[in-house]
Motif scaffolding. Structure first.
Motif, PDB file in Angstrom:
ATOM      1  N   GLU A   1       0.518  -0.947   0.202  1.00 13.68           N
ATOM      2  CA  GLU A   1       0.001  -0.015   0.097  1.00 13.68           C
ATOM      3  C   GLU A   1       1.041   0.988  -0.242  1.00 13.68           C
ATOM      4  OE1 GLU A   1      -2.267   0.014   3.745  1.00 13.68           O
ATOM      5  OE2 GLU A   1      -3.379   2.304   1.991  1.00 13.68           O
ATOM      6  N   PHE A   2       1.051   2.540  -0.834  1.00 12.08           N
ATOM      7  CA  PHE A   2       1.811   3.079  -1.261  1.00 12.08           C
ATOM      8  C   PHE A   2       1.188   4.446  -0.130  1.00 12.08           C
ATOM      9  CE2 PHE A   2       3.997   6.354  -3.337  1.00 12.08           C
ATOM     10  CZ  PHE A   2       2.725   7.579  -3.208  1.00 12.08           C
ATOM     11  N   LEU A   3       2.411   4.719   0.727  1.00 11.67           N
ATOM     12  CA  LEU A   3       2.889   5.695   1.365  1.00 11.67           C
ATOM     13  C   LEU A   3       2.951   7.189   1.444  1.00 11.67           C
ATOM     14  CD1 LEU A   3       4.355   3.671   4.715  1.00 11.67           C
ATOM     15  CD2 LEU A   3       2.026   4.190   4.121  1.00 11.67           C
ATOM     16  N   PHE A   4       4.240   6.972   0.332  1.00 11.24           N
ATOM     17  CA  PHE A   4       4.702   8.648   0.379  1.00 11.24           C
ATOM     18  C   PHE A   4       5.698   8.340  -1.033  1.00 11.24           C
ATOM     19  CE2 PHE A   4       4.193   9.711   4.552  1.00 11.24           C
ATOM     20  CZ  PHE A   4       4.197   8.791   4.960  1.00 11.24           C
ATOM     21  N   THR A   5       5.959   9.073  -1.658  1.00 11.74           N
ATOM     22  CA  THR A   5       7.050  10.027  -2.801  1.00 11.74           C
ATOM     23  C   THR A   5       7.411  10.825  -2.374  1.00 11.74           C
ATOM     24  OG1 THR A   5       4.960   8.792  -4.884  1.00 11.74           O
ATOM     25  CG2 THR A   5       7.058  10.173  -4.970  1.00 11.74           C
ATOM     26  N   LEU A   6       9.226  10.423  -2.856  1.00  7.37           N
ATOM     27  CA  LEU A   6      10.416  11.528  -2.259  1.00  7.37           C
ATOM     28  C   LEU A   6      10.591  12.888  -3.447  1.00  7.37           C
ATOM     29  CD1 LEU A   6      11.239  10.113   0.617  1.00  7.37           C
ATOM     30  CD2 LEU A   6       9.472  12.511   0.997  1.00  7.37           C
ATOM     31  N   TYR A   7      10.769  13.057  -4.342  1.00  5.80           N
ATOM     32  CA  TYR A   7      11.760  13.968  -5.142  1.00  5.80           C
ATOM     33  C   TYR A   7      12.945  14.247  -5.449  1.00  5.80           C
ATOM     34  CZ  TYR A   7       6.383  12.908  -7.130  1.00  5.80           C
ATOM     35  OH  TYR A   7       6.265  12.568  -7.875  1.00  5.80           O
ATOM     36  N   SER A   8      13.345  14.446  -4.083  1.00  2.44           N
ATOM     37  CA  SER A   8      14.418  15.506  -4.310  1.00  2.44           C
ATOM     38  C   SER A   8      14.989  15.120  -2.922  1.00  2.44           C
ATOM     39  CB  SER A   8      14.805  17.450  -4.575  1.00  2.44           C
ATOM     40  OG  SER A   8      13.706  17.630  -3.972  1.00  2.44           O
ATOM     41  N   ALA A   9      16.314  15.753  -2.607  1.00  2.00           N
ATOM     42  CA  ALA A   9      17.033  15.419  -1.667  1.00  2.00           C
ATOM     43  C   ALA A   9      16.465  16.706  -0.674  1.00  2.00           C
ATOM     44  CB  ALA A   9      18.621  15.286  -1.514  1.00  2.00           C
ATOM     45  N   GLY A  10      16.595  16.613   0.486  1.00  2.12           N
ATOM     46  CA  GLY A  10      15.723  17.296   1.302  1.00  2.12           C
ATOM     47  C   GLY A  10      14.865  17.969   1.826  1.00  2.12           C
ATOM     48  N   GLU A  11      13.961  16.115   0.836  1.00  2.00           N
ATOM     49  CA  GLU A  11      12.035  16.313   1.243  1.00  2.00           C
ATOM     50  C   GLU A  11      11.617  15.687   1.911  1.00  2.00           C
ATOM     51  OE1 GLU A  11      10.526  15.758  -2.924  1.00  2.00           O
ATOM     52  OE2 GLU A  11       8.575  15.600  -2.118  1.00  2.00           O
ATOM     53  N   GLU A  12      10.785  16.221   2.607  1.00  2.00           N
ATOM     54  CA  GLU A  12      10.249  15.433   3.321  1.00  2.00           C
ATOM     55  C   GLU A  12       8.786  15.568   3.562  1.00  2.00           C
ATOM     56  OE1 GLU A  12      12.838  17.102   7.797  1.00  2.00           O
ATOM     57  OE2 GLU A  12      11.141  17.128   7.401  1.00  2.00           O
ATOM     58  N   LYS A  13       8.348  13.935   3.506  1.00  2.00           N
ATOM     59  CA  LYS A  13       6.926  13.663   3.538  1.00  2.00           C
ATOM     60  C   LYS A  13       6.466  13.459   5.172  1.00  2.00           C
ATOM     61  CE  LYS A  13       5.752  15.280  -0.543  1.00  2.00           C
ATOM     62  NZ  LYS A  13       5.435  13.945  -1.822  1.00  2.00           N
ATOM     63  N   GLU A  14       5.042  13.380   5.799  1.00  2.00           N
ATOM     64  CA  GLU A  14       4.567  13.374   7.175  1.00  2.00           C
ATOM     65  C   GLU A  14       3.353  12.780   7.398  1.00  2.00           C
ATOM     66  OE1 GLU A  14       5.960  16.686  10.027  1.00  2.00           O
ATOM     67  OE2 GLU A  14       5.550  14.699  10.529  1.00  2.00           O
ATOM     68  N   LYS A  15       2.717  11.159   7.463  1.00  3.85           N
ATOM     69  CA  LYS A  15       1.454  10.747   7.444  1.00  3.85           C
ATOM     70  C   LYS A  15       1.518  10.261   9.054  1.00  3.85           C
ATOM     71  CE  LYS A  15      -1.327   7.822   4.966  1.00  3.85           C
ATOM     72  NZ  LYS A  15      -1.433   6.917   4.202  1.00  3.85           N
ATOM     73  N   GLU A  16       0.281  10.653   9.699  1.00  3.32           N
ATOM     74  CA  GLU A  16       0.402  10.024  11.237  1.00  3.32           C
ATOM     75  C   GLU A  16       1.429   9.934  11.860  1.00  3.32           C
ATOM     76  OE1 GLU A  16      -4.019   7.900   9.999  1.00  3.32           O
ATOM     77  OE2 GLU A  16      -2.271   6.686  10.841  1.00  3.32           O
ATOM     78  N   ARG A  17       1.930   8.848  12.322  1.00  2.00           N
ATOM     79  CA  ARG A  17       3.238   9.145  13.134  1.00  2.00           C
ATOM     80  C   ARG A  17       4.596   8.120  12.251  1.00  2.00           C
ATOM     81  NH1 ARG A  17      -0.628   5.769  15.310  1.00  2.00           N
ATOM     82  NH2 ARG A  17      -0.610   4.373  13.794  1.00  2.00           N
ATOM     83  N   LEU A  18       3.998   8.391  11.060  1.00  2.00           N
ATOM     84  CA  LEU A  18       5.374   8.058   9.702  1.00  2.00           C
ATOM     85  C   LEU A  18       6.068   9.780   9.260  1.00  2.00           C
ATOM     86  CD1 LEU A  18       3.776   5.279   7.696  1.00  2.00           C
ATOM     87  CD2 LEU A  18       5.446   5.210   9.934  1.00  2.00           C
ATOM     88  N   LYS A  19       7.759   9.987   9.220  1.00  2.00           N
ATOM     89  CA  LYS A  19       7.908  10.850   8.496  1.00  2.00           C
ATOM     90  C   LYS A  19       8.528  10.421   7.747  1.00  2.00           C
ATOM     91  CE  LYS A  19      10.359  14.071  10.190  1.00  2.00           C
ATOM     92  NZ  LYS A  19      11.366  15.416  10.788  1.00  2.00           N
ATOM     93  N   ALA A  20       8.814  10.699   6.012  1.00  8.46           N
ATOM     94  CA  ALA A  20       9.901   9.820   5.144  1.00  8.46           C
ATOM     95  C   ALA A  20      11.022  11.220   4.634  1.00  8.46           C
ATOM     96  CB  ALA A  20       9.364   9.157   4.225  1.00  8.46           C
TER      97      ALA A  20
END
Lengths: 115, 116
Positions: free
Chosen positions: B45-64
């Motif tokens: 199940e898909f969570l996150f996409t990151l494209y470039s260095a320094g990028e961050e994404k969060e969802k509930e207790r998860l951070k990528a």
């Protein structure tokens, strides 16, 4: 909206038998894929399709065939099953509009054992 | 050769014990890095996409997060329902699969168990 539906969920085959794994999606996605997942290994792409009538090989296509006659359906055919094809097979789909987001929608998988 | 390595293979945490999962990669031109969650007997199940260095994404207790060589999936105060296998995948610019996401390279995953 059922998403991606795979059948059967489980199947046992004898060496040399053939079978088709069915996959259908109701999201009107252009792109569809078949992966296999072996224990302790990453997902490996078997075949993919960018639209009805267009299919191409992935990383591990030997022993398999596919067809894409409609947008919804993407069956995977196993010819002359071998023990090396024992695996869990996942069908997935994606929408061109997502571009490079990598958001694949997966089915629940079909566990195949070849004895 | 493009490849993805995830560590550790397995991680056991107590509920509330924060930690991080690692995904290191080598790819000829990164188009995107993706995190998926897979429950036993289910598809990813898909969570996150990151494209470039320094990028961050969060969802509930998860951070990528993403650097030029690796990505981390940080889990803050995990709960038992966070138990799953987390998969990392990269998409290279150099490989063209008809514009599709067929060129994703998946890691082997990290199996996370969170005990109450």
């Amino acid at each position: 909206n059922a998403g991606v539906t795979q059948t059967p969920k489980f199947r046992i085959l004898k060496i040399g038998q053939s079978m088709t794994l069915q996959c259908t999606q109701d999201m009107n996605h252009n792109y569809m894929y078949w992966y296999r997942q072996d224990p302790g290994m990453g997902l490996k792409l078997i075949y993919y399709s960018v639209g009805a009538g267009i299919t191409d090989k992935g990383e591990v296509p030997n022993g398999y065939n596919v067809s894409r006659s409609t947008t919804e359906d993407f069956p995977l055919r196993l010819e002359l099953a071998a023990p090396s094809q024992t695996s869990v097979y996942f069908c997935a789909s994606s929408w061109p509009g997502t571009g490079g987001t990598g958001e694949l929608f997966f089915g629940e998988g079909s566990r195949l054992t070849v004895l | 050769e493009d490849q993805v390595t995830q560590s550790p293979e397995a991680l056991r945490l107590q509920e509330g014990e924060s930690s991080s999962l690692n995904c290191s990669y080598t790819v000829s031109g990164l188009r995107g890095l993706f995190w998926y969650r897979q429950d036993p007997g289910k598809g990813p199940e898909f969570l996150f996409t990151l494209y470039s260095a320094g990028e961050e994404k969060e969802k509930e207790r998860l951070k990528a997060t993403l650097t030029k060589k690796e990505s981390f999936l940080h889990i803050t105060a995990p709960k038992p329902e966070d138990s799953a296998t987390y998969l990392c995948a990269v998409q290279a610019r150099s490989k063209n699969y008809g514009g599709s996401q067929g060129n994703l390279i998946f890691g082997k995953g990290t199996k996370l168990s969170v005990k109450p």
